[in-house]
Design a protein around this motif. Structure first.
Motif, mmCIF file in Angstrom:
data_model
loop_
_atom_site.group_PDB
_atom_site.id
_atom_site.type_symbol
_atom_site.label_atom_id
_atom_site.label_comp_id
_atom_site.label_asym_id
_atom_site.label_seq_id
_atom_site.Cartn_x
_atom_site.Cartn_y
_atom_site.Cartn_z
ATOM 1 N N GLU A 202 0.830 -1.207 0.000
ATOM 2 C CA GLU A 202 0.000 0.000 0.000
ATOM 3 C C GLU A 202 0.862 1.252 0.000
ATOM 4 O O GLU A 202 0.469 2.292 -0.504
ATOM 5 C CB GLU A 202 -0.912 0.013 1.230
ATOM 6 C CG GLU A 202 -2.106 -0.907 1.107
ATOM 7 C CD GLU A 202 -2.983 -0.849 2.350
ATOM 8 O OE1 GLU A 202 -3.033 0.205 3.021
ATOM 9 O OE2 GLU A 202 -3.604 -1.886 2.658
ATOM 10 N N TYR A 203 2.034 1.162 0.622
ATOM 11 C CA TYR A 203 2.901 2.341 0.692
ATOM 12 C C TYR A 203 4.070 2.268 -0.279
ATOM 13 O O TYR A 203 4.582 3.268 -0.732
ATOM 14 C CB TYR A 203 3.452 2.516 2.117
ATOM 15 C CG TYR A 203 2.376 2.411 3.162
ATOM 16 C CD1 TYR A 203 1.358 3.379 3.228
ATOM 17 C CD2 TYR A 203 2.336 1.350 4.055
ATOM 18 C CE1 TYR A 203 0.344 3.275 4.163
ATOM 19 C CE2 TYR A 203 1.327 1.243 4.993
ATOM 20 C CZ TYR A 203 0.332 2.205 5.041
ATOM 21 O OH TYR A 203 -0.666 2.110 5.956
ATOM 22 N N TRP A 204 4.522 1.067 -0.580
ATOM 23 C CA TRP A 204 5.734 0.901 -1.372
ATOM 24 C C TRP A 204 5.458 0.473 -2.800
ATOM 25 O O TRP A 204 6.373 0.470 -3.630
ATOM 26 C CB TRP A 204 6.647 -0.146 -0.722
ATOM 27 C CG TRP A 204 7.211 0.322 0.571
ATOM 28 C CD1 TRP A 204 6.622 0.221 1.780
ATOM 29 C CD2 TRP A 204 8.449 0.996 0.774
ATOM 30 N NE1 TRP A 204 7.425 0.776 2.755
ATOM 31 C CE2 TRP A 204 8.559 1.261 2.145
ATOM 32 C CE3 TRP A 204 9.487 1.401 -0.069
ATOM 33 C CZ2 TRP A 204 9.653 1.914 2.701
ATOM 34 C CZ3 TRP A 204 10.578 2.042 0.487
ATOM 35 C CH2 TRP A 204 10.652 2.301 1.857
ATOM 36 N N GLY A 205 4.218 0.075 -3.049
ATOM 37 C CA GLY A 205 3.900 -0.397 -4.387
ATOM 38 C C GLY A 205 4.566 -1.728 -4.667
ATOM 39 O O GLY A 205 5.038 -2.404 -3.744
ATOM 40 N N PRO A 206 4.640 -2.118 -5.952
ATOM 41 C CA PRO A 206 5.190 -3.423 -6.320
ATOM 42 C C PRO A 206 6.582 -3.714 -5.745
ATOM 43 O O PRO A 206 6.882 -4.880 -5.469
ATOM 44 C CB PRO A 206 5.234 -3.372 -7.851
ATOM 45 C CG PRO A 206 4.233 -2.337 -8.222
ATOM 46 C CD PRO A 206 4.171 -1.344 -7.105
ATOM 47 N N PRO A 207 7.459 -2.711 -5.536
ATOM 48 C CA PRO A 207 8.784 -3.051 -4.987
ATOM 49 C C PRO A 207 8.717 -3.869 -3.696
ATOM 50 O O PRO A 207 9.624 -4.641 -3.400
ATOM 51 C CB PRO A 207 9.423 -1.684 -4.728
ATOM 52 C CG PRO A 207 8.831 -0.803 -5.769
ATOM 53 C CD PRO A 207 7.396 -1.277 -5.909
ATOM 54 N N ALA A 208 7.631 -3.717 -2.932
ATOM 55 C CA ALA A 208 7.535 -4.457 -1.666
ATOM 56 C C ALA A 208 7.593 -5.967 -1.888
ATOM 57 O O ALA A 208 7.952 -6.726 -0.992
ATOM 58 C CB ALA A 208 6.259 -4.080 -0.923
ATOM 59 N N GLU A 209 7.241 -6.389 -3.097
ATOM 60 C CA GLU A 209 7.340 -7.826 -3.418
ATOM 61 C C GLU A 209 8.763 -8.346 -3.245
ATOM 62 O O GLU A 209 8.986 -9.519 -2.969
ATOM 63 C CB GLU A 209 6.921 -8.079 -4.877
ATOM 64 C CG GLU A 209 5.458 -7.844 -5.183
ATOM 65 C CD GLU A 209 4.576 -8.981 -4.700
ATOM 66 O OE1 GLU A 209 5.094 -9.950 -4.136
ATOM 67 O OE2 GLU A 209 3.339 -8.864 -4.875
ATOM 68 N N ASN A 210 9.718 -7.457 -3.440
ATOM 69 C CA ASN A 210 11.123 -7.885 -3.359
ATOM 70 C C ASN A 210 11.733 -7.708 -1.976
ATOM 71 O O ASN A 210 12.927 -7.905 -1.795
ATOM 72 C CB ASN A 210 11.964 -7.118 -4.382
ATOM 73 C CG ASN A 210 11.705 -7.613 -5.794
ATOM 74 O OD1 ASN A 210 11.457 -8.798 -5.989
ATOM 75 N ND2 ASN A 210 11.742 -6.710 -6.758
ATOM 76 N N PHE A 211 10.923 -7.286 -1.023
ATOM 77 C CA PHE A 211 11.456 -7.133 0.329
ATOM 78 C C PHE A 211 11.604 -8.504 0.983
ATOM 79 O O PHE A 211 10.795 -9.404 0.759
ATOM 80 C CB PHE A 211 10.525 -6.282 1.205
ATOM 81 C CG PHE A 211 10.437 -4.836 0.792
ATOM 82 C CD1 PHE A 211 11.227 -4.337 -0.237
ATOM 83 C CD2 PHE A 211 9.583 -3.966 1.453
ATOM 84 C CE1 PHE A 211 11.147 -3.001 -0.622
ATOM 85 C CE2 PHE A 211 9.497 -2.628 1.078
ATOM 86 C CZ PHE A 211 10.275 -2.154 0.035
ATOM 87 N N LEU A 212 12.632 -8.632 1.791
ATOM 88 C CA LEU A 212 12.786 -9.828 2.626
ATOM 89 C C LEU A 212 12.417 -9.435 4.052
ATOM 90 O O LEU A 212 12.709 -8.323 4.488
ATOM 91 C CB LEU A 212 14.232 -10.328 2.564
ATOM 92 C CG LEU A 212 14.753 -10.649 1.154
ATOM 93 C CD1 LEU A 212 16.233 -10.994 1.197
ATOM 94 C CD2 LEU A 212 13.955 -11.794 0.536
ATOM 95 N N ILE A 213 11.765 -10.346 4.772
ATOM 96 C CA ILE A 213 11.312 -10.045 6.124
ATOM 97 C C ILE A 213 12.225 -10.756 7.100
ATOM 98 O O ILE A 213 12.385 -11.980 7.028
ATOM 99 C CB ILE A 213 9.843 -10.501 6.332
ATOM 100 C CG1 ILE A 213 8.974 -10.046 5.154
ATOM 101 C CG2 ILE A 213 9.311 -10.013 7.665
ATOM 102 C CD1 ILE A 213 8.995 -8.563 4.868
ATOM 103 N N ARG A 214 12.809 -10.000 8.008
ATOM 104 C CA ARG A 214 13.845 -10.580 8.870
ATOM 105 C C ARG A 214 13.267 -11.464 9.974
ATOM 106 O O ARG A 214 13.939 -12.346 10.485
ATOM 107 C CB ARG A 214 14.704 -9.477 9.467
ATOM 108 C CG ARG A 214 15.331 -8.607 8.385
ATOM 109 C CD ARG A 214 16.099 -7.464 8.992
ATOM 110 N NE ARG A 214 17.320 -7.935 9.651
ATOM 111 C CZ ARG A 214 17.960 -7.260 10.577
ATOM 112 N NH1 ARG A 214 17.482 -6.097 11.010
ATOM 113 N NH2 ARG A 214 19.058 -7.736 11.118
ATOM 114 N N GLY A 215 12.021 -11.204 10.364
ATOM 115 C CA GLY A 215 11.392 -12.006 11.415
ATOM 116 C C GLY A 215 10.407 -13.010 10.828
ATOM 117 O O GLY A 215 10.385 -13.242 9.618
#
Ligand SMILES: Cc1cc2nc3c(=O)[nH]c(=O)nc-3n(C[C@H](O)[C@H](O)[C@H](O)COP(=O)(O)OP(=O)(O)OC[C@H]3O[C@@H](n4cnc5c(N)ncnc54)[C@H](O)[C@@H]3O)c2cc1C
Ligand code: SF4
Ligand code: SF4
Lengths: 465, 368
Positions: A202-215
């Motif tokens: 919602e805030y980052w748009g499609p780039p958020a798909e490439n985020f890795l979640i550390r927890g």
């Protein structure tokens, strides 16, 4: 055994540090307590299982802390990292309470290790958990269960029945089944929404798909969303999150601490086009590591490459995945799919701009480039000694800042400014009250422990009345 | 690159742990790991023998299974440790004894006991079941000198084999001559005698679940000190015999009997406690294939003690010679299998502790 049909005094959503401190403190205050943890037992405790230390004020050195850390100094540190985006009354209250926390948390079975070298020189300010965050959590769970706190795993809170700031019941998903649980009070201690890619988008748009979640994948923010929708006041910038650059080979979720890389300052960082995009030597690493997640998120396809040479290989903490190695810059580029000529060009331009100086990676050494954009202000050394190395990196999200507003008693405040009747919040879900932006190592656990303990106590009192 | 799969897995784990280091306060393994950036077989054998198998780092680890990083340090180091006993065994040709250790030890035990009983029967003839009393009653069938020679040789052989193994180990783990006498050995003696690293860094040793306790440490103390007391009893008796001409059996209040009895009790309580703990242990913590070796050693110690105590109790009855033969058979088997069974764990662990003390003093680090 957990009896879902009974009415508990205190219902706690979440199973991390904040939740367990709240559970123990409520139980010690005489309340019946049910902890609902969305994760299965092994993954219990969300981000807490990945932590290592907490920051508490103290007036003198102890067996595990190398020197005093007065309240005022803690406050100044917090003021500096948040750039003023903190609630002074709440923050000072937390810092004051953190002193007692050093004792209290040990009474709950948590052990600290003697301060050892090598650990970011936090030995004076931060207490390190013996065996890390999971060991710390295990101790809290043992204590809570010993006291008679009921704990349910695989128990996600999926709905809340709230009427005019009065909590009545929660709907919990147990496997495929849904149950309604009634309780006198609610403590929301279920973290942020960092694991919810949809929400991040919602805030980052499609780039958020490439985020890795550390927890873990369980911090979906469902309860936070429900609370905000049902009239609880919000705090913190929803678009912000704590993000660092981590090894791109890390798993999507739960890579934890070991995927971090401490070598940005020693080399150059290029994007997919093999172009540099930020001053790698702007400041000492502890002060800069939290900006690199955002920087990489801003690059095409959210990926970047840290490039360095043999001179630097042993100057930083070993990594969990090996650095990719090649005898020449050209071959190195080939190994990670970068344009070989472009990378060679970037390295050559960088090398040509490096000014002579006296390299010292332990402090700002003013070894810089001249006439290069962006420049590298410190630790600039020519990348010319084979073998050459590269680490691919992606944004690794630690936590989000959006949360519920609370008062000194950890009681939620409603959007109309009135205190909630019987709802409390602790930990990351309300961290934005004291930590509006930035981060200081160990503060996450302080917020959870201090406000968890307060929330538990207050909820127990509230339930009795 | 690595000699075995277990070593390759240990390399993977130590590389992972080295980028985490959350367990650095828990035992000696992690600080020793932090002094390195890469792990050769010698390093891994060193770390594996430093590990006391307290289990703490398994329950503490956020990456233990079912996490995809699949970090199980106690299990993997146990396998590497067991493999290292075979790798350093002398002569190398006998290293196979570790492969099916429970079976090998049982066979040696059976042969040894049978040998002594048959030998005693043949030598004693009709006197085998007679009642013997007074000084020298133990030596009517097998003269003391023969006994001393036989056991002396067996013991000597065990010592030579152990020393040869230790030499190889010491070289492999990068041991030097630095300050051996001036502190490292003494430090290792202190650490070993207190089992300093069998306590999860103060939280206790974990065994069946995440709750730590000191039970295994106490049972191990009973076993080890029981063994040492029995050893002391034998030494005192030998001195009595050769220096003062006093022959066994000794009265119950005399030093060899008191030491032997106390030690014997330790050697019953300890191994039974350790065996019980082993059977209750979380299977995730254990390497599957080593149970035979562990059990064989504990049973051997237990039998040594039980037969010794039976001998003490029955020494004035017709059972004297049969019991003596039985006891000697067990002890002989214990001696000759020392270099080829779990006994070596104490030796290699001690040597690893010496190396650790050395490394700590040298201030080695992995970040330049
Ligand atoms: C790799 C890493 C290292 C860190 N190191 C440190 C450190 O050393 N020191 C420090 O102070 N901070 C550190 N942090 C930050 C720290 O982890 C958090 O600030 C802290 O753990 C927050 O605690 P909490 O109890 O609020 O949330 P969490 O520990 O995240 O717990 C939230 C819990 O809620 C559960 N949950 C979520 N949704 C629901 C639902 N709908 N119903 C029921 N349960 C739900 C989750 O499963 C989880 O158990 C680190 C973070 C990461 C990712
Ligand atoms: S066992 Fe787990 S928690 Fe301990 S150092 Fe290794 S990876 Fe870290
Ligand atoms: S099992 Fe115990 S002794 Fe072995 S490495 Fe883990 S914590 Fe250290």
């Amino acid at each position: 055994m957990t009896d879902f049909s009974r009415k508990y005094d205190v219902l706690i959503a979440g199973g991390g540090n904040a939740a367990l401190c709240a559970a123990i403190s409520a139980r010690r205050a005489g309340a019946s307590v049910l902890v609902l943890e969305a994760a299965p037992k092994f993954y219990r405790g969300g981000n807490t299982r990945h932590t290592r230390n907490m920051r508490c004020a103290h007036d003198s050195a102890t067996d595990t802390l190398t020197g005093p850390y007065p309240e005022e100094e803690f406050w100044n540190d917090l003021l500096r990292v948040t750039e003023g985006e903190t609630n002074e009354e709440l923050a000072r209250h937390m810092i004051h309470e953190s002193k007692e926390m050093l004792v209290w948390i040990r009474e709950q079975g948590v052990r600290f290790q003697p301060s050892l070298g090598g650990t970011l020189s936090l030995g004076r300010t931060n207490s390190f958990f013996l065996g890390g965050g999971r060991a710390m959590l295990n101790a809290l769970y043992l204590t809570a269960e010993g006291l008679g706190v009921d704990v349910a795993y695989d128990a996600e809170v999926v709905d809340l029945d709230i009427e005019h700031s009065f909590f009545k019941s929660a709907t919990v998903r147990l496997g495929t089944e849904h149950r309604t649980v009634h309780a006198g009070t609610l403590v929301a201690a279920c973290g942020g929404f960092e694991s919810n890619i949809g929400w991040l988008k919602e805030y980052w748009g499609p780039p958020a798909e490439n985020f890795l979640i550390r927890g873990t994948r369980y911090n979906q923010g469902g309860v936070l969303k429900l609370l905000l929708a049902k009239g609880v006041d919000r705090i913190g910038d929803p678009t912000q999150c704590h993000a660092v650059a981590i090894d791109a080979r890390a798993p999507k979720y739960d890579g934890g601490i070991i995927t971090r890389l401490d070598c940005v300052v020693l080399g150059i960082v290029v994007n997919e086009q093999a172009q540099r995009f930020y001053d790698e030597g702007e400041d000492v690493w502890p002060k800069r590591y939290a900006i690199w997640g955002r920087l990489v998120a801003g690059q095409p396809n959210q990926i970047a490459y840290i490039v360095f040479d043999a001179k630097s290989l042993k100057l930083f903490m070993p990594s969990c995945f090996p650095a990719i190695e090649a005898p020449s810059v050209r071959e190195l580029a080939g190994k990670v799919g970068l344009d070989p000529s472009a990378l060679e060009q970037t390295v050559a331009t960088f090398n040509a701009a490096v000014q002579p100086g006296h390299f010292d990676h332990t402090q700002l050494d003013n070894c810089r480039t001249e006439g290069l954009t962006p420049q590298k202000s410190n630790w600039a050394r020519r990348i010319d000694t084979p073998p050459y190395y590269v680490y691919p990196v992606r944004p690794g999200i630690t936590f989000t800042y959006l949360g519920t507003r609370v008062d000194k008693h950890a009681r939620m405040l409603m959007a109309d400014g009135k205190p909630a009747a019987n709802m409390f919040a602790a930990g990351e879900i309300m961290a934005g009250n004291v930590l509006g932006r930035g981060y200081a190592a160990g503060v996450g656990m302080t917020i959870g422990s201090v406000f968890g303990r307060i929330a538990g106590r207050e909820a127990a009192i509230n339930a009795r009345n | 690159m690595h000699a075995t799969e277990a070593l390759a897995e240990a390399d993977r784990l130590m590389t992972l742990c080295n980028s985490c280091r959350y367990c650095e306060g828990v035992c000696a393994v992690f600080p020793a790991m932090e002094m390195r950036r890469s792990f050769g077989d010698g390093d891994l054998n060193y770390l594996a023998n430093l590990c006391h198998s307290c289990g703490a780092c398994y329950y503490d680890c956020q990456f233990s299974p079912p996490h995809e990083f699949n970090v199980n340090v106690p299990q993997v180091l146990e396998q590497v440790r067991a493999d290292s006993y075979a790798a350093y065994a002398w002569p190398g040709i006998l290293s196979g004894a570790f492969a099916r250790n429970g079976l090998v030890i049982s066979i040696v035990l059976a042969l040894s006991v049978a040998g002594f009983i048959l030998g005693f029967r043949a030598a004693a003839g009709a006197a085998f079941l007679s009642v013997e009393t007074g000084p020298g009653a133990f030596y009517r069938v097998m003269p003391h000198n023969t006994m001393a020679l036989l056991f002396g040789l067996a013991f000597l052989y065990a010592m030579v084999a152990l020393i040869m193994g230790v030499r190889k180990f010491w070289r492999d783990i990068g041991g030097t001559e630095d300050d051996l006498g001036s502190g490292s050995i003494w430090q290792a003696i202190k650490d070993a005698s207190r089992l300093r690293y069998l306590d999860g860094g103060s939280a206790g040793c974990v065994n069946e679940d995440e709750k730590g306790n000191d039970r295994r440490k106490h049972y191990h103390h009973a076993t080890f000190y029981g063994f040492m007391l029995c050893f002391a009893a034998t030494c005192v008796a030998t001195i009595y015999h050769y220096l003062f001409g006093r022959q066994a059996p000794y009265p119950w209040w005399d030093l060899p009997v008191v030491l032997g009895t106390l030690g014997g009790i330790g050697l019953i309580v300890g191994p039974v406690g350790l065996l019980a703990a082993k059977f209750r242990r979380d299977p995730d913590l254990m390497a599957r294939s080593n149970r035979g070796m562990d059990v064989a050693f504990l049973v051997m110690l237990f039998l040594t003690s039980v037969t010794g105590i039976l001998l003490l109790v029955l020494r004035a009855t017709p059972a004297l010679n049969p019991m003596l033969a039985l006891h000697l058979g067990v002890v002989f088997a214990l001696f000759v299998t020392m270099p080829y069974g779990k006994f070596v764990h104490g030796i290699y662990r001690f040597v690893a502790l010496v190396r650790y003390a050395q490394e700590i003093r040298s201030g080695k680090t992995s970040i330049e």
